[in-house]
Enzyme design. Structure first.
Site, PDB file in Angstrom:
ATOM      1  N   ASP A 175       0.613  -1.213   0.275  1.00  0.00           N
ATOM      2  CA  ASP A 175      -0.012   0.027  -0.154  1.00  0.00           C
ATOM      3  C   ASP A 175       0.963   1.345   0.112  1.00  0.00           C
ATOM      4  O   ASP A 175       1.695   1.417   1.058  1.00  0.00           O
ATOM      5  CB  ASP A 175      -1.081   0.114   1.264  1.00  0.00           C
ATOM      6  CG  ASP A 175      -2.146   1.096   1.066  1.00  0.00           C
ATOM      7  OD1 ASP A 175      -2.078   2.036   0.354  1.00  0.00           O
ATOM      8  OD2 ASP A 175      -3.204   0.634   1.829  1.00  0.00           O
ATOM      9  N   ARG A 177      -0.182   4.503  -0.452  1.00  0.00           N
ATOM     10  CA  ARG A 177      -1.151   5.545  -0.775  1.00  0.00           C
ATOM     11  C   ARG A 177      -0.663   6.585   0.415  1.00  0.00           C
ATOM     12  O   ARG A 177      -0.290   6.063   1.493  1.00  0.00           O
ATOM     13  CB  ARG A 177      -2.604   5.201  -0.256  1.00  0.00           C
ATOM     14  CG  ARG A 177      -2.955   4.368  -1.523  1.00  0.00           C
ATOM     15  CD  ARG A 177      -4.447   3.983  -1.388  1.00  0.00           C
ATOM     16  NE  ARG A 177      -4.320   2.886  -0.171  1.00  0.00           N
ATOM     17  CZ  ARG A 177      -5.795   2.138  -0.028  1.00  0.00           C
ATOM     18  NH1 ARG A 177      -6.729   2.377  -0.667  1.00  0.00           N
ATOM     19  NH2 ARG A 177      -5.734   1.214   0.779  1.00  0.00           N
TER      20      ARG A 177
END
Ligand code: ZN
Length: 243
Positions: A175, A177
């Site tokens: 991830d 983000r």
């Protein structure tokens, strides 16, 4: 580079709608609110829409910022935005969704994930609740790997890799983000705490650590099908999601 000189009458229409959020020498220019009537299941609902632009050189000279737009090729990049509903600044209780862009799910209605469903459903939850905001984060495609890499990762997934394994095989973190800019924008729009719509307690923790004033979490599941069953199971098993 040739620049447009903005007519001062035109600028006077815009200057009150632009806000600068300063972060060191960087700035986020937030524009809005703009009335956005939206069709939600046949019912017209009016949101207040804002978009933002990050700049490495903060300036209070908004006229200069606007003058530079026509030569900045912004369509080659992605800008994020937020749909706000109700008395967002002052209501005690507000629902927030931080939605990561999903070209295949949100636009095409792909059943390989649950993003399209989550997008529409969170807009409904926010309007039913009465106050809230949906952040649409444009640099989050494929958990931050980008659309082209996501297409490559999908080919690996068609060959037995799960979503986490595929990203890792390609050298990406599970991830990647980042929510910093969205959190700054949220704080500019509201200082009271929010309830986050998410199935991911890890995301809740990360957002809290990054300074998001969160009071709680509300889950969002649905639209499970033969096409996304494995994807949703991986979210639960590997990425810490829960109902
Ligand atoms: Zn998706």
């Amino acid at each position: 580079m040739e620049q447009v000189q903005l007519n001062s009458n035109v600028f006077s229409l815009l200057e009150d709608k632009i806000k600068m959020i300063k972060k060191g020498s960087e700035a986020i220019y937030l524009v809005g609110p703009i009335k956005l009537p939206v069709n939600l299941d046949g019912k017209t609902v009016e949101f207040k829409w804002y978009s933002w632009l990050k700049s490495e050189n903060a300036t209070e000279d908004f006229q200069r910022v606007i003058n530079q737009l026509s030569s900045a090729n912004l369509a080659d990049y992605q800008q994020s935005s937020v749909l706000v509903y109700g008395d967002f600044e002052y209501d005690e209780d507000a629902l927030i969704r931080m939605h990561s862009i999903c070209h295949t799910g949100d636009i095409f209605g792909s059943k390989r994930c649950d993003c399209g469903y989550q997008l529409k459903q969170s807009m409904k939850m926010i309007t039913e609740h009465g106050t809230g905001a949906l952040f649409y984060l444009a640099n989050h495609e494929g958990r931050g790997i980008g659309l082209f890499s996501k297409a490559i990762a999908y080919i690996l997934q068609e060959n037995g890799f799960d979503t986490v394994e595929a990203n890792e095989e390609l050298g990406f973190a599970d991830d990647s983000r980042n929510y910093d800019d969205a959190i700054e924008v949220l704080k500019a729009l509201r200082s009271k705490p929010v309830t986050l719509i998410t199935n991911n307690p890890k995301k809740l923790k990360a957002l809290k650590a990054a300074g998001l004033p969160v009071s709680g979490r509300t889950p969002l599941w649905g639209d499970i099908s033969e096409y996304n069953k494995k994807y949703l199971q991986t979210k639960v098993k590997k990425s810490g999601h829960m109902g």
